[in-house]
Enzyme design. Structure first.
Site, PDB file in Angstrom:
ATOM      1  N   TYR A 141       0.851  -1.191   0.000  1.00 44.96           N
ATOM      2  CA  TYR A 141       0.000   0.000   0.000  1.00 44.96           C
ATOM      3  C   TYR A 141       0.888   1.243   0.000  1.00 44.96           C
ATOM      4  O   TYR A 141       1.854   1.323   0.760  1.00 44.96           O
ATOM      5  CB  TYR A 141      -0.890   0.017   1.247  1.00 44.96           C
ATOM      6  CG  TYR A 141      -1.725   1.262   1.402  1.00 44.96           C
ATOM      7  CD1 TYR A 141      -2.860   1.461   0.626  1.00 44.96           C
ATOM      8  CD2 TYR A 141      -1.372   2.242   2.324  1.00 44.96           C
ATOM      9  CE1 TYR A 141      -3.634   2.613   0.767  1.00 44.96           C
ATOM     10  CE2 TYR A 141      -2.141   3.392   2.482  1.00 44.96           C
ATOM     11  CZ  TYR A 141      -3.262   3.573   1.692  1.00 44.96           C
ATOM     12  OH  TYR A 141      -4.013   4.714   1.837  1.00 44.96           O
ATOM     13  N   ASP A 238       9.263   2.816  -0.497  1.00 48.03           N
ATOM     14  CA  ASP A 238       8.278   3.399   0.402  1.00 48.03           C
ATOM     15  C   ASP A 238       8.617   2.912   1.808  1.00 48.03           C
ATOM     16  O   ASP A 238       8.254   1.800   2.212  1.00 48.03           O
ATOM     17  CB  ASP A 238       6.876   2.965  -0.013  1.00 48.03           C
ATOM     18  CG  ASP A 238       5.793   3.564   0.875  1.00 48.03           C
ATOM     19  OD1 ASP A 238       6.137   4.135   1.932  1.00 48.03           O
ATOM     20  OD2 ASP A 238       4.605   3.439   0.529  1.00 48.03           O
ATOM     21  N   LYS A 266       5.079   8.228   9.290  1.00 41.44           N
ATOM     22  CA  LYS A 266       4.709   7.511  10.500  1.00 41.44           C
ATOM     23  C   LYS A 266       5.651   7.742  11.668  1.00 41.44           C
ATOM     24  O   LYS A 266       5.559   8.744  12.352  1.00 41.44           O
ATOM     25  CB  LYS A 266       4.530   6.017  10.181  1.00 41.44           C
ATOM     26  CG  LYS A 266       3.345   5.754   9.237  1.00 41.44           C
ATOM     27  CD  LYS A 266       2.952   4.314   9.201  1.00 41.44           C
ATOM     28  CE  LYS A 266       1.877   4.019   8.151  1.00 41.44           C
ATOM     29  NZ  LYS A 266       0.578   4.651   8.421  1.00 41.44           N
TER      30      LYS A 266
END
Length: 436
Positions: A141, A238, A266
């Site tokens: 994702y 990513d 994050k």
């Protein structure tokens, strides 16, 4: 109106927000209405405490409301807020730190979410190569935008086909994304060969953490690096999840494979809203933040001083306080304990994970691809997590979602979690047909 309990709060939330939440995956059963969070504990409006392993999908690497981070933010708040012109001392300091830590980072730009970072990385790759196609991997994702919002947790019948996450996605955009199987260089070679000279970028989670924890095979990331160099393709890691949580330099610092561009987010600010895109200078200077750049990059809240302060404080604690040693040890203790529970109860399970992340798949290993995870007992996976919530342990009750250890977790909390997990699994087995 004075609201008293979770039922009343939920009714009010649904009256004023669609579904009562602000991100699609946050709606869970049983509902959770949180009042406060400190360390490794979250407390709901009914006064129930939970040991939190969800960690807001990963940002909470130190612990909730972590005092050194909050103190640094408060110091920044007393001096500066949003300026929106020029630059600030604090964002220069953070950019310098990231360039020191992350191997691929010769320059860095800040934004507010991982989705923004991956969007800009893909736009940049298309601009510098003049190509259209993008390769992503089933199970990974990379955000909410149409080029990548597809083929994450897909049903078996959708494998090998486009599986968009949202209606309203333009087919013209979706058709330029090629979906390959994680850990299959053969699949990637085939896609590159079929679309030779039209693949702008390969984007990948170096560890597929959006489906729990699927590690790259030995040589897989190295193979991607070789293919992208040979074909003039931009390689994007990513590291929104892996960055800072597994190493200050990201997973690339551990595996030795250096991408062209890296996205971060994050855990870089222990839960405060900031993300980053970094990479090679000759690529980054195509952004129009540079006087000669022609790739648009903008955002009102980019490099907000308070978020930069949170990130600098988080990095400082990680560097000085043995965060990775502590969290890695506790996660290993958890994984080993779960494996022992499986042997004791005679049920097939795999305690997967890396660093401070763990996840229990109810299936025999090995797990190399998303296709393997179709064998996971989804009903038992979710039922266990709902049962744990009833006993003060919060693991996000959705199939394949990972768990996180923070610096605030303790040995006692791990031991308590293992004790309750064994009890709940025993109960679930007695009321189902689960067996070895």
């Amino acid at each position: 109106m004075l609201l008293k309990n979770s039922t009343e709060f939920l009714e009010q939330a649904e009256a004023v927000m669609p579904g009562g939440i602000n991100t699609s995956l946050r709606r869970i059963l049983p509902p959770l209405i949180v009042k406060e969070a400190h360390g490794a504990i979250i407390t709901d409006v009914d006064g129930n405490d939970y040991i939190d392993y969800h960690a807001a999908f990963g940002p909470i690497v130190l612990g909730h409301s972590f005092e050194p981070v909050n103190r640094r933010i408060w110091e920044a708040m007393k001096k500066i807020d949003l300026i929106g012109a020029g630059t600030t001392e604090i964002e220069i300091a953070l950019a310098t730190k990231i360039c020191e830590c992350v191997p691929s980072a010769e320059q860095v730009l800040f934004c507010n979410s991982g989705s923004e970072a991956t969007y800009s990385a893909i736009r940049l790759a298309r601009a510098v190569t003049g190509r259209r196609k993008l390769i992503k991997f089933q199970g990974c994702y990379h955000g909410w935008h149409d080029s990548v919002a597809m083929n994450v947790i897909s049903p078996a019948g959708k494998l090998g086909k486009l599986d968009p996450l949202s209606s309203g996605s333009l087919l013209e955009v979706l058709s330029h994304t090629l979906v390959c199987e994680f850990n299959s260089l053969e699949d990637v070679e085939g896609a590159v060969r079929k679309h030779r000279n039209d693949v702008a970028a390969i984007i990948i989670e170096p560890i597929a953490h959006n489906i729990g924890c699927v590690l790259p095979d030995k040589g897989f990331l190295e193979g991607l690096r070789e293919i992208t160099r040979r074909e003039g393709i931009v390689l994007i890691f990513d590291e929104v999840i892996t960055g800072f949580r597994h190493s200050l330099g990201g997973y690339q610092n551990l595996c030795g494979v250096i991408p062209d561009l890296t996205t971060l987010g994050k855990a870089m600010a222990n839960g405060y809203p900031i993300a980053a895109l970094c990479g090679k200078r000759d690529l980054m200077e195509h952004f129009n933040t540079h006087p000669n750049g022609n790739v648009f990059f903008a955002g009102t809240f980019n490099a907000h001083p308070w978020a930069c302060a949170a990130s600098l404080a988080t990095i400082d604690v990680i560097e000085k306080e043995g965060v990775h040693e502590h969290t890695f040890r506790l996660a290993q203790k958890m994984r080993e304990g779960i494996e022992e529970i499986g042997k004791t109860l005679g049920i097939p399970l795999t305690a997967a994970g890396f660093g401070s992340i763990f996840v229990t798949y109810f299936m025999e290993g090995p797990v190399r691809t998303y296709r393997d995870l179709l064998r996971n007992d989804q009903k038992l996976f979710v039922s266990l997590r709902r049962s744990l919530m009833e006993h003060g342990i919060f693991e996000f009750p959705l199939n394949l979602k990972r768990n996180h250890i923070s610096f605030s977790h303790t040995d006692e909390q791990i031991e308590r979690t293992l004790e309750v997990t064994e009890a709940m699994l025993t109960k679930l087995i007695q009321t189902s047909n689960v067996s070895a």
